[in-house]
Structures are given as C-alpha cells and as structure tokens.
Design an enzyme around this catalytic site. Structure first.
Site, PDB file in Angstrom:
ATOM      1  N   LYS A  22      -0.273  16.132   0.600  1.00 16.38           N
ATOM      2  CA  LYS A  22       0.765  16.278   2.349  1.00 16.38           C
ATOM      3  C   LYS A  22       1.671  16.283   2.052  1.00 16.38           C
ATOM      4  CE  LYS A  22       1.666  11.755   3.862  1.00 16.38           C
ATOM      5  NZ  LYS A  22       3.080  11.608   3.605  1.00 16.38           N
ATOM      6  N   ASN A  23       2.554  15.563   1.133  1.00 18.61           N
ATOM      7  CA  ASN A  23       2.964  15.450   0.311  1.00 18.61           C
ATOM      8  C   ASN A  23       4.054  16.456  -0.273  1.00 18.61           C
ATOM      9  OD1 ASN A  23       3.755  12.950   1.570  1.00 18.61           O
ATOM     10  ND2 ASN A  23       3.771  11.749   0.211  1.00 18.61           N
ATOM     11  N   CYS A 116      11.164   2.710   8.699  1.00 19.79           N
ATOM     12  CA  CYS A 116       9.730   2.732   8.711  1.00 19.79           C
ATOM     13  C   CYS A 116       9.696   0.970   8.782  1.00 19.79           C
ATOM     14  CB  CYS A 116       9.712   3.435   7.376  1.00 19.79           C
ATOM     15  SG  CYS A 116       9.633   2.301   5.739  1.00 19.79           S
ATOM     16  N   ARG A 121      14.407   2.338   3.979  1.00 23.85           N
ATOM     17  CA  ARG A 121      14.540   4.539   3.662  1.00 23.85           C
ATOM     18  C   ARG A 121      15.528   5.059   3.802  1.00 23.85           C
ATOM     19  NH1 ARG A 121       8.750   6.155   4.030  1.00 23.85           N
ATOM     20  NH2 ARG A 121       9.282   7.787   2.591  1.00 23.85           N
ATOM     21  N   ASP A 303       2.230   5.216  -3.457  1.00 20.52           N
ATOM     22  CA  ASP A 303       1.457   4.990  -2.639  1.00 20.52           C
ATOM     23  C   ASP A 303       0.106   5.308  -3.150  1.00 20.52           C
ATOM     24  OD1 ASP A 303       3.780   6.221  -2.106  1.00 20.52           O
ATOM     25  OD2 ASP A 303       2.816   8.857  -2.048  1.00 20.52           O
ATOM     26  N   ARG A 395      -2.316  10.108   9.976  1.00 22.37           N
ATOM     27  CA  ARG A 395      -0.934  10.817   9.292  1.00 22.37           C
ATOM     28  C   ARG A 395      -1.077  11.817   7.877  1.00 22.37           C
ATOM     29  NH1 ARG A 395       4.260   7.781   9.750  1.00 22.37           N
ATOM     30  NH2 ARG A 395       4.687   9.570   8.771  1.00 22.37           N
TER      31      ARG A 395
HETATM   32  N1  EPU Z   1      16.405   6.628  -1.298  1.00 24.70           N
HETATM   33  C1  EPU Z   1      17.430   5.874  -1.366  1.00 24.70           C
HETATM   34  N2  EPU Z   1      18.387   7.006  -0.934  1.00 24.70           N
HETATM   35  C2  EPU Z   1      18.061   8.348  -0.107  1.00 24.70           C
HETATM   36  C3  EPU Z   1      16.615   8.861  -0.483  1.00 24.70           C
HETATM   37  C4  EPU Z   1      16.117   7.477  -1.283  1.00 24.70           C
HETATM   38  O1  EPU Z   1      18.062   4.947  -1.687  1.00 24.70           O
HETATM   39  O2  EPU Z   1      18.411   9.118   0.384  1.00 24.70           O
HETATM   40  C5  EPU Z   1      15.476   5.594  -2.718  1.00 24.70           C
HETATM   41  C6  EPU Z   1      14.427   4.731  -1.704  1.00 24.70           C
HETATM   42  O3  EPU Z   1      14.801   3.658  -0.310  1.00 24.70           O
HETATM   43  C7  EPU Z   1      13.044   4.448  -2.785  1.00 24.70           C
HETATM   44  C8  EPU Z   1      13.529   5.187  -4.211  1.00 24.70           C
HETATM   45  O4  EPU Z   1      14.424   6.439  -3.813  1.00 24.70           O
HETATM   46  O5  EPU Z   1      13.294   3.256  -3.122  1.00 24.70           O
HETATM   47  C9  EPU Z   1      12.190   6.681  -4.077  1.00 24.70           C
HETATM   48  O6  EPU Z   1      12.683   6.966  -2.272  1.00 24.70           O
HETATM   49  P1  EPU Z   1      11.906   9.002  -2.538  1.00 24.70           P
HETATM   50  O7  EPU Z   1      13.323   9.351  -2.314  1.00 24.70           O
HETATM   51  O8  EPU Z   1      11.652   8.985  -3.895  1.00 24.70           O
HETATM   52  O9  EPU Z   1      10.951   8.975  -1.803  1.00 24.70           O
HETATM   53  P2  EPU Z   1      10.752   9.610   0.312  1.00 24.70           P
HETATM   54  O10 EPU Z   1      10.918  10.957  -0.558  1.00 24.70           O
HETATM   55  O11 EPU Z   1      11.481   9.264   1.518  1.00 24.70           O
HETATM   56  C10 EPU Z   1       8.096  10.476  -1.036  1.00 24.70           C
HETATM   57  C11 EPU Z   1       6.837  10.716  -0.488  1.00 24.70           C
HETATM   58  C12 EPU Z   1       6.523   9.179  -0.095  1.00 24.70           C
HETATM   59  C13 EPU Z   1       6.502   8.537  -1.310  1.00 24.70           C
HETATM   60  C14 EPU Z   1       7.805   8.543  -2.053  1.00 24.70           C
HETATM   61  C15 EPU Z   1       8.243   8.202  -3.160  1.00 24.70           C
HETATM   62  C16 EPU Z   1       6.782  12.337   1.308  1.00 24.70           C
HETATM   63  C17 EPU Z   1       6.775  12.952   2.500  1.00 24.70           C
HETATM   64  N3  EPU Z   1       7.141  11.439   0.401  1.00 24.70           N
HETATM   65  O12 EPU Z   1       9.298   9.785  -0.139  1.00 24.70           O
HETATM   66  O13 EPU Z   1       4.899   9.082   0.277  1.00 24.70           O
HETATM   67  O14 EPU Z   1       6.231   7.599  -1.816  1.00 24.70           O
HETATM   68  O15 EPU Z   1       8.454   9.719  -1.966  1.00 24.70           O
HETATM   69  O16 EPU Z   1       7.258   8.882  -4.362  1.00 24.70           O
HETATM   70  O17 EPU Z   1       7.008  13.004   0.367  1.00 24.70           O
HETATM   71  C18 EPU Z   1       2.986   8.417   1.674  1.00 24.70           C
HETATM   72  O18 EPU Z   1       2.643   9.437   1.357  1.00 24.70           O
HETATM   73  O19 EPU Z   1       3.080   7.216   2.194  1.00 24.70           O
HETATM   74  C19 EPU Z   1       4.721   8.342   1.674  1.00 24.70           C
HETATM   75  C20 EPU Z   1       5.390   7.128   1.791  1.00 24.70           C
END
Ligand code: EPU
Length: 418
Positions: A22-23, A116, A121, A303, A395
């Site tokens: 998915k990701n 969320c 987030r 995850d 999802r």
């Molecule tokens: N963060 C910030 N600011 C931002 C973005 C992120 O402070 O603008 C922080 C977040 O709060 C968190 C950290 O950075 O503490 C890492 O978050 P990241 O941005 O890496 O997460 P994401 O890209 O929003 C993806 C996956 C998530 C997975 C995370 C961490 C996708 C679509 N989602 O989210 O997957 O938990 O990376 O590996 O790729 C899931 O599949 O269930 C899921 C939540």
C-alpha cells in the site's frame, strides 16, 4: 459496516501470498500526475486506500482503472490541480499529490488532512520542503494553496519523514537546477518511488541513503512499474505465524526489507527460515519476551508495533514497547485489554504483563494496524471474537480474511447494514 467473527484456537499452517505494498503504491500513483501520459502499475493491492487514491487522481482529471492487480492511469487530460477535503480526510496519504501537482501546474490546492485516529500527524515538513524549493504556501479555508515555479535548493529535514521526502522528491524532479535533500527517508517505499521517477527520466542519485541529489529535468515520459511487496503485511503474517501457527510461510515477499522484524522474532525464540522471496516461521514452545522500540527504517517499524504487542501478550514474561515515531499510537491498547491483555501505558511506553489467556469479546477496529493486532489476538483468544468497523482493516490489508482462512484460521466476514 462489515464485521469479522473470529473463533480462536485454530492453528495456522501453510503458505500465504503477500500483496503489493500500500505505502509503495500510493506515492507511485501520485507520481503519475507529474507528467501527462499513460501509466501501468502492476501488483497494486485492491484496498480501500488505493481506491480512495484513485478517486483523488480522478478529481484532477485522470482516468484510472484497476483490473486484477494492474492499475492503468491516464494523466494526459488532468486539468484540476486540487485534492478535496472529502477525500483527504479519509486518507492522509492523499497529501502526496501536493508535490507532483505543484511541479506540473505551478499551482495546486490540497486540503489539509486534519487529525488521525491516534493524534495530530502534522504536515509542516511537506510545506517546508516546498517553500525551500521556492513555493509560496497559503492557508485558505482549510486548504493549502501552493504556487510558484520550483527551483533546486538544499533542504535538510529536521526529522526523517517518509511522506515529506516523497513529496519533496516528486516536486524536485522538474525543478530548475540541483536539489539536495538531507536526512531523507530511506524506507524501501521511497527507494521504490525514486526508482520509478528515474525510469520516467528523472535524475535522482543517492536513493537508499540519507542524502538525495536531484538534478532537475525539463521533461519526463510515462513508464510502467511493479509495486514492491508489502513488508508490513508480510510482518503481520510472520507475527501471526509465531502466535497461532505451526508453520507459516509468506511468499512473494522481500526478506531484505524484513530484517528488524525477523531479528526480533528470532530473539523471541521463533525459528525463521529465509529462502529467496519466502520466509517461514515455526512457532516455538514458548515465546520469549522481547522489548521493541520503533524507529524509521531499518529500525523496528511503527506499523508493526501493535501486532508485536499482541504477540507479547502470549510471551513467557513481561515486555515493553517504546513508540518513538508516533508517541500516541496506542489505539489498540484498550481493545486488546477488552480481550484480557494486561497492558499499562505511560506516555509513549507500554508495558505488557504476560503470559495472559485472552478471552473473546466484542471489540472495535480503530485504525489499520491496531485492527491487525486485534485480529491476531482474536486468533488465539478462547471463544468467538466479533470485530466491528473492519473497514479500517480493508484500508490496508488485501483480503485478509481470505488469507487467514486459507491458513486454517476460523474467520468470517459478516455484512452489517447498520
Ligand atoms: N512528521 C512531522 N511533520 C510532517 C510529517 C511528519 O512532524 O510534516 C512526523 C510525524 O508526526 C512522525 C514522523 O514525522 O512522528 C514520521 O512520520 P512520516 O512522515 O514518516 O509518516 P507518513 O509519511 O505520514 C508513512 C506511512 C505510515 C507509517 C509512517 C512511518 C504512508 C502512506 N504512510 O506515513 O503508514 O506509519 O510512514 O513509517 O506511507 C500505515 O500504513 O498504517 C501507516 C500509518
């Protein structure tokens, strides 16, 4: 809303095929917006999230179809650089369209995702990297309006972010000049995105390292791509095998992406055999307690934190879970507790008393991974567990009930019109 009924105590054995990730699929779908063309994505999982993202693409004017696991996306007539709140609120990953839409149209309007199920987030890093590339960012009625023609720049992320790295990468590909992204994410899904962008004609160096150097190009061309295997689905089934299996094999996986979870399973006393794209786990006599601390790749994935906690309720002693990526990601704790787990939570640390005999109860699915943990717990609980709101599982897990049933688990989906 559908429910699952799971009768615990049925031993799992056999082989399960892992789906595309998915990701990894979501950012690839977003990347097709960068350049008008006809794209073919293979091994796309049929999930609610990929369906939602298809709607986001269609809103921009793309034509999307999914047949078996092949998604065709035609982005030649896209003319609406907008992602509406109705879709973004369903799935934060919709925010991935920010970079490609801005790069292609010089302007886009993307709804802010909002919170969320487990916390705020933020999206600040997505916006900072766009600003570094020269975009002007404004907030208007809950929407981010980004404008500007992008220019190469140096930007170092204060923390590692998968989504912000992906967005920055897509935006920088068509920017004028050279961009250097520091402290970039090295998750396999980001490497997959970068490889795809390079196959379109982008010039990205350093994929899989913390420093990405992107030399902007003037044009791209459409290409086909195969989505990498889902390492989180794979890890979930390995943990299921350790908890409820005699011998469970996952096939079509990439074991090199599963290092941390395999290491932890071995520490827990689980026998893990690796052969090319298959991994087999055999349940040990007793599961040893093993603490985890989540971290960006290649650390233990957030995850798979909830699923590990479910496993640790069956360990021969107490253990702890430190959640370092999302400090509030504990929606599964109250539901596991309803099944009899003994877990105390203080800040971002959960302590699990074990072993515990789990007993069936009505529980609720809250987010994708929390739901997976509940399913695992229900597989070893005594009696029939009813899990409501399984659309959360849908999802992120393709046909999970069919895959579990194929391994011998007693799981049924019940359609509930309520
Ligand atoms: N963060 C910030 N600011 C931002 C973005 C992120 O402070 O603008 C922080 C977040 O709060 C968190 C950290 O950075 O503490 C890492 O978050 P990241 O941005 O890496 O997460 P994401 O890209 O929003 C993806 C996956 C998530 C997975 C995370 C961490 C996708 C679509 N989602 O989210 O997957 O938990 O990376 O590996 O790729 C899931 O599949 O269930 C899921 C939540």
């Amino acid at each position: 809303m559908d429910k699952f009924i799971i009768e615990g105590g049925h031993e799992l054995s056999g082989t399960v095929q892992i789906s595309g990730a998915k990701n990894a699929a979501l950012p690839l779908m977003a990347a097709t917006l960068l350049w008008p063309g006809n794209y073919k994505l293979r091994r796309v999982p049929a999930l609610r999230d990929t369906a939602t993202f298809a709607k986001v693409l269609e809103t921009t004017g793309a034509v999307v179809s999914l047949q078996s696991d092949v998604m065709r996306i035609d982005t030649r007539n896209c003319d609406n650089a907008e992602a509406p709140y109705e879709l973004v609120k369903q799935m934060r990953a919709s925010f991935y369209v920010l970079g490609p839409l801005l790069a292609r149209f010089g302007r886009c309007k993307v709804s802010m995702p909002g919170g969320c199920n487990w916390g705020p987030r933020p999206i600040d890093l997505h916006l900072r990297v766009m600003e570094a590339l020269g975009a002007r960012i404004e907030l208007e009625s809950g929407y981010i309006i980004a404008t500007g023609s992008l220019k190469g720049a140096d930007y170092t992320f204060p923390i590692s972010s998968v989504g912000a790295t992906g967005n920055g990468l897509m935006a920088a590909v068509l920017a004028q000049g050279v961009t250097v992204l520091g402290n970039a994410a090295i998750e396999p899904e980001i490497v997959g995105l970068g490889d795809f962008l390079n196959s379109l004609g982008a010039r990205i160096a350093g994929l899989g390292t913390r420093t990405l150097t992107i030399t902007g190009v003037d044009e791209l061309q459409a290409a086909d791509v195969t989505v990498i295997p889902d390492r989180i689905e794979a890890g979930t089934f390995l943990i299921a095998g350790a908890m409820a299996g005699r011998e469970v094999t996952i096939s079509g996986a990439d074991p090199s992406h599963l290092g941390s979870v395999i290491d932890h399973l071995r520490q827990a006393g689980v026998t893990v055999d690796i052969a090319d794209s298959a991994v087999t786990v055999s349940r040990p006599g007793a599961i040893a307690p093993v603490d985890i601390t989540t971290a960006p790749y290649p650390g233990y994935p957030t995850d798979l934190q909830a699923q590990w906690m479910a496993l640790m309720t069956q360990a021969a002693g107490p253990s702890s879970v430190h959640e370092e990526v999302y400090h509030d990601r504990f929606a599964h704790v109250p539901e596991l507790t309803r099944l009899g787990a003994r877990i105390s939570l203080k800040g971002n640390v959960a302590r699990i008393s074990a072993p515990t005999a789990l007993i069936a109860a009505p529980v609720m699915s809250t987010d994708i991974r929390a739901s997976a943990a509940i399913v695992l717990a229900a597989l070893v609980a005594e009696g029939s567990t009813e899990i409501s709101r399984v659309y959360h599982i849908d999802r992120g897990y393709e046909a999970i009930e069919q895959k579990i049933a194929q391994l011998g688990g007693a799981i049924t989906r019940v359609s509930d019109p309520a």
